[in-house]
Scaffold this active site. Structure first.
Site, mmCIF file in Angstrom:
data_model
loop_
_atom_site.group_PDB
_atom_site.id
_atom_site.type_symbol
_atom_site.label_atom_id
_atom_site.label_comp_id
_atom_site.label_asym_id
_atom_site.label_seq_id
_atom_site.Cartn_x
_atom_site.Cartn_y
_atom_site.Cartn_z
ATOM 1 N N GLY A 292 0.952 -1.366 0.034
ATOM 2 C CA GLY A 292 0.090 0.064 -0.282
ATOM 3 C C GLY A 292 0.715 1.279 0.034
ATOM 4 O O GLY A 292 0.491 2.287 0.483
ATOM 5 N N LEU B 153 1.485 3.573 -1.987
ATOM 6 C CA LEU B 153 0.917 4.577 -2.665
ATOM 7 C C LEU B 153 -0.188 5.524 -2.093
ATOM 8 O O LEU B 153 -0.844 6.470 -2.463
ATOM 9 C CB LEU B 153 0.413 4.340 -4.098
ATOM 10 C CG LEU B 153 1.673 3.926 -5.139
ATOM 11 C CD1 LEU B 153 1.152 3.652 -6.566
ATOM 12 C CD2 LEU B 153 2.768 5.060 -5.070
ATOM 13 N N GLY B 154 -0.499 4.852 -0.840
ATOM 14 C CA GLY B 154 -1.648 5.061 -0.020
ATOM 15 C C GLY B 154 -1.465 6.433 0.862
ATOM 16 O O GLY B 154 -0.459 7.031 0.982
ATOM 17 N N ILE C 5 -1.078 -2.016 -5.626
ATOM 18 C CA ILE C 5 -1.636 -2.533 -6.536
ATOM 19 C C ILE C 5 -1.989 -1.825 -8.008
ATOM 20 O O ILE C 5 -2.167 -2.209 -8.810
ATOM 21 C CB ILE C 5 -3.337 -3.052 -6.028
ATOM 22 C CG1 ILE C 5 -3.937 -4.048 -6.989
ATOM 23 C CG2 ILE C 5 -3.927 -1.511 -5.757
ATOM 24 C CD1 ILE C 5 -5.317 -4.755 -6.481
ATOM 25 N N TYR D 248 -14.883 -2.133 9.027
ATOM 26 C CA TYR D 248 -13.575 -1.476 9.129
ATOM 27 C C TYR D 248 -12.825 -1.731 10.521
ATOM 28 O O TYR D 248 -11.973 -2.410 10.883
ATOM 29 C CB TYR D 248 -13.335 -0.060 8.991
ATOM 30 C CG TYR D 248 -12.000 0.881 9.185
ATOM 31 C CD1 TYR D 248 -11.031 0.640 8.331
ATOM 32 C CD2 TYR D 248 -11.874 1.640 10.157
ATOM 33 C CE1 TYR D 248 -10.025 1.148 8.372
ATOM 34 C CE2 TYR D 248 -10.544 2.214 10.447
ATOM 35 C CZ TYR D 248 -9.658 2.017 9.419
ATOM 36 O OH TYR D 248 -8.421 2.661 9.518
ATOM 37 N N LYS E 151 -10.259 -4.361 11.726
ATOM 38 C CA LYS E 151 -9.097 -4.015 12.876
ATOM 39 C C LYS E 151 -8.937 -4.830 14.144
ATOM 40 O O LYS E 151 -7.922 -5.064 14.638
ATOM 41 C CB LYS E 151 -9.199 -2.687 13.227
ATOM 42 C CG LYS E 151 -9.171 -1.387 12.054
ATOM 43 C CD LYS E 151 -7.657 -1.707 11.412
ATOM 44 C CE LYS E 151 -7.318 -0.752 10.238
ATOM 45 N NZ LYS E 151 -6.111 -0.827 9.457
#
Ligand code: SER
Length: 314
Positions: A8, A10-11, A35, A139, A143
């Protein structure tokens, strides 16, 4: 932590974490994976990786010779609520793959949990490290399950798992996408661009927040901490401040006196925010690995506005 693979990359967090890690550990010792292809060229090594493909994740980590994996790929709270099953598959599938790769290749492991791991029955003020965790969002379910998996991989397999429960993260570099705390980023852009902001979170709704430089430093400090001192292997409460929309607006008004805030509450994100704590207690992180922050609300506002003005040419 010498050769680090990041999913991830580029998040929201990943895109700044990469630069921080490159600075600390050397550009060629940090492997970015995501991705999607980066829109502009990223510095250092980059590989395309769908985190639900555990075999490819293993191959990439092995070829790079990574000793650490930082698993950042995940959907945020509001997006996960729109596509709960997709969120389960991506958030949990990706996490268990990353834990397996860490186990197989004997790597140190980091993943962020969130204030979203708490729910309406959690004590709301000064929420303790160890407390009731019955979140009502997909979410949050992801978590909590993730925190339990980190504990499990540590006790069952001896994987060196580490994590933090991040609050809302605020930055002038990458925009979050699909989170509940995003209003506290949007407000700075709108303050500069339009002089006013319509908040989707209601006045009086307190949530914990942290400025990105403090969040990145916390990741590095936790990963460098003496393992013998770490009692918690799931995720540590970390926070720098707690505020509600009119307080961040007042902080902005110190620099832009004509700035105004109004409210058009989004019921979905408001319900998520209402289910989360007002403020969490980071004392376990302070005691076990010396967690600290530099920015409070006003220091963050001053820096955000200065940096965003440069970025937006305003
Ligand atoms: N910032 C995140 C969100 O709002 C919380 O982890 O979804």
């Amino acid at each position: 932590m010498k050769k680090i693979m990041v999913t991830g990359a580029l998040g929201q967090i990943g895109s700044e974490l990469i630069a921080k890690l490159q600075k600390e550990y050397g550009e060629n010792n940090v492997l970015s994976t995501d991705i999607r292809q980066p829109q502009s060229s990223v510095s250092g090594p980059f590989e395309i990786l769908d985190v639900t493909d555990g075999k490819k994740m293993h191959e990439i980590a092995k070829d790079f010779g990574a000793d650490t994996i930082m698993h950042m790929a995940a959907l945020l709270s509001a997006t996960a609520e729109k596509q709960p099953l997709f969120a389960w598959n991506l958030n949990m599938g990706g996490l268990v793959n990353a834990l397996e790769v860490a186990r197989e290749l004997n790597m140190q492991f980091f993943t962020p949990s969130s204030i979203g791991a708490f729910g309406p029955s959690t004590p709301k003020a000064n929420t303790p490290q160890d407390t009731l965790q019955r979140p009502t969002t997909m979410y949050g379910v992801n978590k909590v399950a993730g925190e339990l998996l980190c504990d499990y991989y540590y006790t069952r397999f001896g994987v060196d798992t580490r994590g933090v429960r991040f609050p809302g993260l605020i930055s002038y570099v990458a925009q979050p996408g699909g989170g509940t705390t995003d209003y506290a980023v949007d407000i700075y852009y709108k303050a500069i661009e339009e002089g006013q902001y319509t908040s989707f979170i209601a006045e009086g709704t307190y949530m914990d927040m942290m400025y990105m430089p403090d969040a990145l430093q916390a990741i590095v400090d936790l990963m460098e901490a003496d393992p013998a001192k770490l009692v918690h292997r799931n995720a540590f409460n970390v926070t720098a401040m707690s505020f509600e929309p009119s307080e961040i607006a007042a902080s902005i008004q110190k620099h832009i006196p004509d700035f105004t805030i109004s409210y058009e509450v989004d019921p979905v994100r408001q319900a998520i925010a209402d289910s989360w704590p007002d403020s969490i207690d980071p004392s376990a992180a302070v005691a076990e690995w010396g967690f600290k922050t530099k920015y409070d609300l006003d220091a963050m506002t001053a820096d955000m506005l200065e940096q965003l003005r440069k970025k937006l040419n305003k």
